[in-house]
Design an enzyme around this catalytic site. Sequence first.
Site, PDB file in Angstrom:
ATOM      1  N   PRO A  24       0.822  -1.215   0.000  1.00  0.00           N
ATOM      2  CA  PRO A  24       0.000   0.000   0.000  1.00  0.00           C
ATOM      3  C   PRO A  24       0.854   1.263   0.000  1.00  0.00           C
ATOM      4  O   PRO A  24       1.809   1.364   0.761  1.00  0.00           O
ATOM      5  CB  PRO A  24      -0.802  -0.116   1.305  1.00  0.00           C
ATOM      6  CG  PRO A  24      -0.025  -1.064   2.166  1.00  0.00           C
ATOM      7  CD  PRO A  24       0.659  -1.998   1.226  1.00  0.00           C
ATOM      8  N   THR A  26       0.179   5.508  -0.154  1.00  0.00           N
ATOM      9  CA  THR A  26      -0.563   6.751  -0.283  1.00  0.00           C
ATOM     10  C   THR A  26       0.090   7.603  -1.356  1.00  0.00           C
ATOM     11  O   THR A  26       1.296   7.833  -1.318  1.00  0.00           O
ATOM     12  CB  THR A  26      -0.559   7.483   1.075  1.00  0.00           C
ATOM     13  OG1 THR A  26      -1.317   6.698   1.993  1.00  0.00           O
ATOM     14  CG2 THR A  26      -1.129   8.884   0.972  1.00  0.00           C
ATOM     15  N   GLN A  99      -6.761  -1.436   1.213  1.00  0.00           N
ATOM     16  CA  GLN A  99      -6.316  -1.162   2.584  1.00  0.00           C
ATOM     17  C   GLN A  99      -7.217  -0.112   3.220  1.00  0.00           C
ATOM     18  O   GLN A  99      -7.353   0.998   2.689  1.00  0.00           O
ATOM     19  CB  GLN A  99      -4.869  -0.674   2.635  1.00  0.00           C
ATOM     20  CG  GLN A  99      -4.420  -0.519   4.095  1.00  0.00           C
ATOM     21  CD  GLN A  99      -3.030   0.042   4.282  1.00  0.00           C
ATOM     22  OE1 GLN A  99      -2.761   1.171   3.860  1.00  0.00           O
ATOM     23  NE2 GLN A  99      -2.156  -0.720   4.898  1.00  0.00           N
ATOM     24  N   TYR A 181      -1.849   4.994  13.260  1.00  0.00           N
ATOM     25  CA  TYR A 181      -3.236   5.341  12.933  1.00  0.00           C
ATOM     26  C   TYR A 181      -4.205   4.728  13.959  1.00  0.00           C
ATOM     27  O   TYR A 181      -3.788   4.111  14.925  1.00  0.00           O
ATOM     28  CB  TYR A 181      -3.543   4.935  11.488  1.00  0.00           C
ATOM     29  CG  TYR A 181      -2.580   5.605  10.535  1.00  0.00           C
ATOM     30  CD1 TYR A 181      -2.417   6.996  10.568  1.00  0.00           C
ATOM     31  CD2 TYR A 181      -1.789   4.876   9.668  1.00  0.00           C
ATOM     32  CE1 TYR A 181      -1.497   7.624   9.750  1.00  0.00           C
ATOM     33  CE2 TYR A 181      -0.859   5.504   8.834  1.00  0.00           C
ATOM     34  CZ  TYR A 181      -0.722   6.883   8.880  1.00  0.00           C
ATOM     35  OH  TYR A 181       0.191   7.511   8.083  1.00  0.00           O
ATOM     36  N   ARG A 228      -2.362  -5.559   8.560  1.00  0.00           N
ATOM     37  CA  ARG A 228      -0.971  -5.117   8.443  1.00  0.00           C
ATOM     38  C   ARG A 228      -0.459  -4.648   9.805  1.00  0.00           C
ATOM     39  O   ARG A 228      -1.108  -3.812  10.451  1.00  0.00           O
ATOM     40  CB  ARG A 228      -0.852  -3.977   7.437  1.00  0.00           C
ATOM     41  CG  ARG A 228       0.600  -3.665   7.098  1.00  0.00           C
ATOM     42  CD  ARG A 228       0.741  -2.801   5.874  1.00  0.00           C
ATOM     43  NE  ARG A 228       1.945  -3.189   5.156  1.00  0.00           N
ATOM     44  CZ  ARG A 228       2.796  -2.323   4.614  1.00  0.00           C
ATOM     45  NH1 ARG A 228       2.580  -1.035   4.666  1.00  0.00           N
ATOM     46  NH2 ARG A 228       3.872  -2.761   3.990  1.00  0.00           N
TER      47      ARG A 228
HETATM   48  C1  LIG Z   1       5.024   6.973  -0.879  1.00  0.00           C
HETATM   49  C2  LIG Z   1       4.716   5.953   0.172  1.00  0.00           C
HETATM   50  C3  LIG Z   1       3.430   5.873   0.692  1.00  0.00           C
HETATM   51  C4  LIG Z   1       3.109   4.892   1.637  1.00  0.00           C
HETATM   52  N1  LIG Z   1       1.795   4.784   2.068  1.00  0.00           N
HETATM   53  C5  LIG Z   1       1.441   3.725   2.841  1.00  0.00           C
HETATM   54  C6  LIG Z   1       0.061   3.472   3.130  1.00  0.00           C
HETATM   55  O1  LIG Z   1      -0.862   4.175   2.676  1.00  0.00           O
HETATM   56  N2  LIG Z   1      -0.233   2.401   3.910  1.00  0.00           N
HETATM   57  C7  LIG Z   1       0.750   1.579   4.428  1.00  0.00           C
HETATM   58  O2  LIG Z   1       0.437   0.611   5.128  1.00  0.00           O
HETATM   59  N3  LIG Z   1       2.067   1.798   4.150  1.00  0.00           N
HETATM   60  C8  LIG Z   1       2.422   2.817   3.367  1.00  0.00           C
HETATM   61  N4  LIG Z   1       3.757   2.991   3.030  1.00  0.00           N
HETATM   62  C9  LIG Z   1       4.772   2.023   3.510  1.00  0.00           C
HETATM   63  C10 LIG Z   1       5.054   0.948   2.453  1.00  0.00           C
HETATM   64  O3  LIG Z   1       3.892   0.148   2.210  1.00  0.00           O
HETATM   65  C11 LIG Z   1       6.205   0.005   2.870  1.00  0.00           C
HETATM   66  O4  LIG Z   1       5.912  -0.589   4.112  1.00  0.00           O
HETATM   67  C12 LIG Z   1       7.574   0.704   2.965  1.00  0.00           C
HETATM   68  O5  LIG Z   1       7.796   1.576   1.872  1.00  0.00           O
HETATM   69  C13 LIG Z   1       8.708  -0.337   3.005  1.00  0.00           C
HETATM   70  O6  LIG Z   1       8.643  -1.217   1.880  1.00  0.00           O
HETATM   71  P1  LIG Z   1       9.676  -1.083   0.629  1.00  0.00           P
HETATM   72  O7  LIG Z   1      11.061  -1.237   1.210  1.00  0.00           O
HETATM   73  O8  LIG Z   1       9.342  -2.204  -0.307  1.00  0.00           O
HETATM   74  O9  LIG Z   1       9.488   0.271   0.044  1.00  0.00           O
HETATM   75  C14 LIG Z   1       4.110   3.983   2.110  1.00  0.00           C
HETATM   76  C15 LIG Z   1       5.412   4.096   1.596  1.00  0.00           C
HETATM   77  C16 LIG Z   1       5.717   5.033   0.636  1.00  0.00           C
HETATM   78  C17 LIG Z   1       7.118   5.077   0.063  1.00  0.00           C
END
Ligand SMILES: Cc1cc2nc3c(=O)[nH]c(=O)nc-3n(C[C@H](O)[C@H](O)[C@H](O)COP(=O)(O)O)c2cc1C
Length: 358
Positions: A24, A26, A99, A181, A228
């Site tokens: 997920p 945002t 989500q 949250y 999550r």
């Molecule tokens: C731009 C951005 C927005 C994110 N928004 C959410 C979100 O809405 N919900 C959520 O559970 N995690 C959110 N995350 C966290 C990511 O889902 C993830 O846990 C984190 O980037 C680590 O994973 P990665 O190493 O594959 O990037 C966001 C991360 C990024 C970079």
Amino acid sequence: MSRPLLESAKLGAIELKNRIVMAPMTRSRAGDGDAPTALNAEYYAQRASAGLIITEGTQPSANGKGYARTPGIYSEAQVQGWAAVVDAVHAAGGSMVMQLMHCGRIASHYNKDTDAETVAPSAIQAKGQMYTDAKGMVDFDVPRALATGEIAGVIDEYRQATANALRAGFAGVELHCTSGYLPAQFLSTGTNRRDDRYGGSVANRIRFVVETLEAMGAVDGMDRVGMRICPGNPFNDLFDEDPEETFATLLDAVNDHGLAYLHVIRMQKGSVDNIALAREHFDGPLILNDGYDFAEANDAVASGVAAAISFARPFIGNPDLVERFASGAELAGFDPKTLYTPGPAGYTDYPRAESADG
Ligand SMILES: Cc1cc2nc3c(=O)[nH]c(=O)nc-3n(C[C@H](O)[C@H](O)[C@H](O)COP(=O)(O)O)c2cc1C
């Protein structure tokens, strides 16, 4: 190298054509009335080769909104907007889960409808600031503490949102239960100072999350509901005296509920070994996340610890991440300046690798 990540899987009732999940994210590009648009459909459809796409955090109610331009799933226009997104992803061969993210106190009224409120377990303002279109950076709202009699209504928002998401065509829903949250605010001692049956003892602090999952599962089965977590995550001024105990108790309480999956952010710098905790207290499938590359992700699935791995940042600049992993093509980066800005720039304009264009 063995590549189990490219094999299909089933998480509860949710089928994955491969074990590469889009995490997920945002991206703050919802349209009028916080409804998804054709631009959002294009973005997700570009990434439909993922085994499963988990949407950006989506508010189950107007009160659940915290950030600028995030989508909802409570009005009919939002449901129809999401249905068009899901249709586009299905047409491109993909599958999606929504989500559900209720921000609780991590919110500014400048980002909300004028009649929406910022509510939380206790009236404790988070330290820090957030971005708003109207005023730039502002302090978080001081939340209003929910009365005991109001909590069933908040849980019902999640039930209705689940029903709406399934009606829009999603294969399932995921409860966002970390990152400071609302569910995390109930779980944690620093944000939950209640003295009713939703606060105090750990048995009381987990009650909101357990009842919310049960309400979501009552719509069409727990096997379409994921959760999550990231025990020990301090993001958004979250503090819990004993996150290990809190999450062990929570997982023990829901382990026999038959959830589709548990989505675990491992957060290697944290105080808790989140993967070990999840494995010890949850028998169902795990999606693991945070900083994986293709090789380590394959190892995690091959070892039997994970059913699937989710990737967030790699999907931003690589709409064809699955094809790039499979072919060994180089991965593109992304521009952090356009993560949350409106419009297609930095959203739908990242190209596929030339080799993947065919
Ligand atoms: C731009 C951005 C927005 C994110 N928004 C959410 C979100 O809405 N919900 C959520 O559970 N995690 C959110 N995350 C966290 C990511 O889902 C993830 O846990 C984190 O980037 C680590 O994973 P990665 O190493 O594959 O990037 C966001 C991360 C990024 C970079």
